[in-house]
Design a protein around this motif. Structure first.
Motif, mmCIF file in Angstrom:
data_model
loop_
_atom_site.group_PDB
_atom_site.id
_atom_site.type_symbol
_atom_site.label_atom_id
_atom_site.label_comp_id
_atom_site.label_asym_id
_atom_site.label_seq_id
_atom_site.Cartn_x
_atom_site.Cartn_y
_atom_site.Cartn_z
ATOM 1 N N LEU A 1 9.635 4.566 0.798
ATOM 2 C CA LEU A 1 8.312 4.811 0.192
ATOM 3 C C LEU A 1 7.201 4.484 1.194
ATOM 4 O O LEU A 1 6.202 5.205 1.276
ATOM 5 C CB LEU A 1 8.125 3.946 -1.066
ATOM 6 N N ARG A 2 7.375 3.379 1.926
ATOM 7 C CA ARG A 2 6.357 3.006 2.923
ATOM 8 C C ARG A 2 6.346 4.007 4.073
ATOM 9 O O ARG A 2 5.278 4.364 4.575
ATOM 10 C CB ARG A 2 6.650 1.592 3.437
ATOM 11 N N ALA A 3 7.542 4.450 4.484
ATOM 12 C CA ALA A 3 7.622 5.448 5.554
ATOM 13 C C ALA A 3 6.912 6.733 5.129
ATOM 14 O O ALA A 3 6.142 7.326 5.887
ATOM 15 C CB ALA A 3 9.086 5.723 5.894
ATOM 16 N N TRP A 4 7.170 7.141 3.873
ATOM 17 C CA TRP A 4 6.525 8.345 3.333
ATOM 18 C C TRP A 4 5.010 8.225 3.396
ATOM 19 O O TRP A 4 4.303 9.142 3.787
ATOM 20 C CB TRP A 4 6.977 8.567 1.879
ATOM 21 N N ASN A 5 4.504 7.042 3.021
ATOM 22 C CA ASN A 5 3.056 6.825 2.999
ATOM 23 C C ASN A 5 2.441 6.877 4.392
ATOM 24 O O ASN A 5 1.246 7.113 4.532
ATOM 25 C CB ASN A 5 2.736 5.476 2.339
ATOM 26 N N GLN A 6 3.254 6.656 5.437
ATOM 27 C CA GLN A 6 2.760 6.770 6.811
ATOM 28 C C GLN A 6 2.791 8.212 7.299
ATOM 29 O O GLN A 6 2.436 8.477 8.451
ATOM 30 C CB GLN A 6 3.625 5.916 7.756
ATOM 31 N N GLU B 1 1.006 15.172 -0.130
ATOM 32 C CA GLU B 1 0.566 13.950 0.560
ATOM 33 C C GLU B 1 1.750 13.383 1.323
ATOM 34 O O GLU B 1 2.881 13.806 1.133
ATOM 35 C CB GLU B 1 0.100 12.905 -0.456
ATOM 36 N N TRP C 1 5.516 9.874 7.691
ATOM 37 C CA TRP C 1 6.718 10.055 8.511
ATOM 38 C C TRP C 1 7.658 11.077 7.888
ATOM 39 O O TRP C 1 7.730 11.226 6.668
ATOM 40 C CB TRP C 1 7.464 8.736 8.667
ATOM 41 N N ARG D 1 3.499 -1.188 10.866
ATOM 42 C CA ARG D 1 3.123 -0.149 9.920
ATOM 43 C C ARG D 1 4.328 0.716 9.552
ATOM 44 O O ARG D 1 5.100 1.093 10.418
ATOM 45 C CB ARG D 1 2.073 0.715 10.623
ATOM 46 N N GLY D 2 4.478 1.002 8.270
ATOM 47 C CA GLY D 2 5.562 1.895 7.847
ATOM 48 C C GLY D 2 6.853 1.142 7.599
ATOM 49 O O GLY D 2 7.709 1.611 6.877
ATOM 50 N N ILE D 3 6.985 -0.025 8.206
ATOM 51 C CA ILE D 3 8.183 -0.826 7.987
ATOM 52 C C ILE D 3 7.860 -2.010 7.076
ATOM 53 O O ILE D 3 8.541 -2.229 6.073
ATOM 54 C CB ILE D 3 8.781 -1.313 9.329
ATOM 55 N N TRP E 1 4.687 -2.550 5.647
ATOM 56 C CA TRP E 1 3.731 -2.195 4.587
ATOM 57 C C TRP E 1 3.482 -0.719 4.548
ATOM 58 O O TRP E 1 4.028 0.009 5.369
ATOM 59 C CB TRP E 1 2.392 -2.960 4.763
ATOM 60 N N VAL F 1 0.822 -1.207 0.000
ATOM 61 C CA VAL F 1 0.000 0.000 0.000
ATOM 62 C C VAL F 1 0.855 1.256 0.000
ATOM 63 O O VAL F 1 0.517 2.241 -0.642
ATOM 64 C CB VAL F 1 -1.015 0.048 1.170
ATOM 65 N N GLY F 2 1.980 1.192 0.723
ATOM 66 C CA GLY F 2 2.868 2.352 0.772
ATOM 67 C C GLY F 2 3.460 2.650 -0.588
ATOM 68 O O GLY F 2 3.446 3.783 -1.057
ATOM 69 N N GLU F 3 3.974 1.614 -1.232
ATOM 70 C CA GLU F 3 4.571 1.781 -2.551
ATOM 71 C C GLU F 3 3.514 2.264 -3.549
ATOM 72 O O GLU F 3 3.774 3.145 -4.371
ATOM 73 C CB GLU F 3 5.161 0.455 -3.052
ATOM 74 N N ALA G 1 0.734 3.964 -3.021
ATOM 75 C CA ALA G 1 0.387 5.370 -2.773
ATOM 76 C C ALA G 1 1.487 6.289 -3.293
ATOM 77 O O ALA G 1 1.214 7.333 -3.907
ATOM 78 C CB ALA G 1 0.175 5.591 -1.280
ATOM 79 N N ALA G 2 2.741 5.894 -3.078
ATOM 80 C CA ALA G 2 3.855 6.734 -3.527
ATOM 81 C C ALA G 2 3.874 6.822 -5.048
ATOM 82 O O ALA G 2 4.026 7.912 -5.619
ATOM 83 C CB ALA G 2 5.178 6.169 -3.003
#
Lengths: 200, 200
Positions: free
Chosen positions: B44-49, B80, B51, A196-198, A200, A66-68, A70-71
């Protein structure tokens, strides 16, 4: 022999420049999680070149990537760099008119590969991420020979990165780049859950 | 013993939730290029959180990571996700008032670590990428004991990912996650040169 001439010139009908910029078939395999993470890192560079990127996620979990995703949606919308399309098997594939069957993962996976084949023939994308694509190959849902033959025969400048454990040997043999991610230590070994954040 | 209770509870003064969300110290090492690529994939995942991300590039080459840098600058500007700061040793560090000396890489590297130490003390970022940071440690420009002690004592929720070959053993011992990227095959082995969009 004249100076500056290579001793051996491959009989492949390519100029040196064409050979240098030969599109890559990469396979990221091994037991560690970084396989897909590194593929999406590569896609950042592709995006910066203005390349058209197609991501095809052969996984059913809604939480994954999901993180990737969204980015890359934000990068696609930024007006800079290349365009990015993101397709997920778990949601019935974005291009498909109807949702995939809830319980026929094999048919969904085959439908995904059929679409990728059409896009390769049309030279639709410059950079393809086939995420977790090794599993339908390993399980025999998709014919590995068809995949390897199609990839080796692809035209133009289409880079392809395939991720997942247990990549079939024929695919590894066909790849220009094989990276193996090895786990040395992971916090989940110490009983820590994904966070979260790590993860996904 | 009552059901549902773990047999062993670490004597670390943390709740289960705190232990679960313990900030990660990750080291990506090995001979393969995916080390940094995977670190930026994690970012990328950190960004989506949402952070706050700080990238510190301990390399002098202007060409390296241009794709990743452009992508994270676009993500930072997207409105975002989290904010992203990107600092390069090769350009005298973005926060420094004056440009670093042309020929004193060791002093530049030490200046970078001193700034990271200040930021860790201030809990300035949620996610740090210390790219190619193992080299100044390996070469003795920066004291590994100081780095490990500082990282182990860091407060709050600050995740740190360190990349590069030849990570010192003390750093590996201190890490929660150690990933080793192994090269199985690379097109450069076959004499192909690095290419735009793939290598940078």
């Amino acid at each position: 022999m004249p100076q500056g001439k290579p001793e051996y010139v491959p009989d492949d009908g390519l100029t040196t420049r064409q050979r240098r910029n030969r599109p890559i078939l990469a396979v990221h395999t091994g037991e560690m999680k970084g396989k897909s993470t590194a593929a999406f890192g590569m896609a950042l560079r592709a995006w910066n070149q203005g390349w058209n990127i197609g991501v095809f996620q052969f996984v059913k979990s809604a939480k994954w990537r999901v993180g990737e995703e969204a980015a890359f949606r934000a990068l696609d919308a930024s007006g800079e760099g290349g365009r990015v399309e993101w397709h997920k098997m778990g949601e019935g594939w974005s291009w498909a008119r109807k949702k995939g069957s809830e319980d026929d993962h094999a048919a969904d996976a085959r439908e995904g590969w059929a679409e990728i084949k059409r896009r390769l023939a049309d030279e639709r994308h410059d950079f393809y991420v086939l995420d977790e694509f090794t599993y339908p190959l390993h399980w025999g849902w998709i014919d590995t020979d068809d995949v390897v033959d199609t990839l080796l025969a692809r035209q133009g400048r289409q880079h392809v990165v395939i991720t997942g454990r247990r990549a079939p040997q024929r695919l590894l043999d066909a790849a220009d780049l094989v990276a193996e991610m090895t786990k040395v230590r992971h916090p989940m070994d110490a009983g820590q859950k994904g966070q979260r954040g790590i993860e996904w």
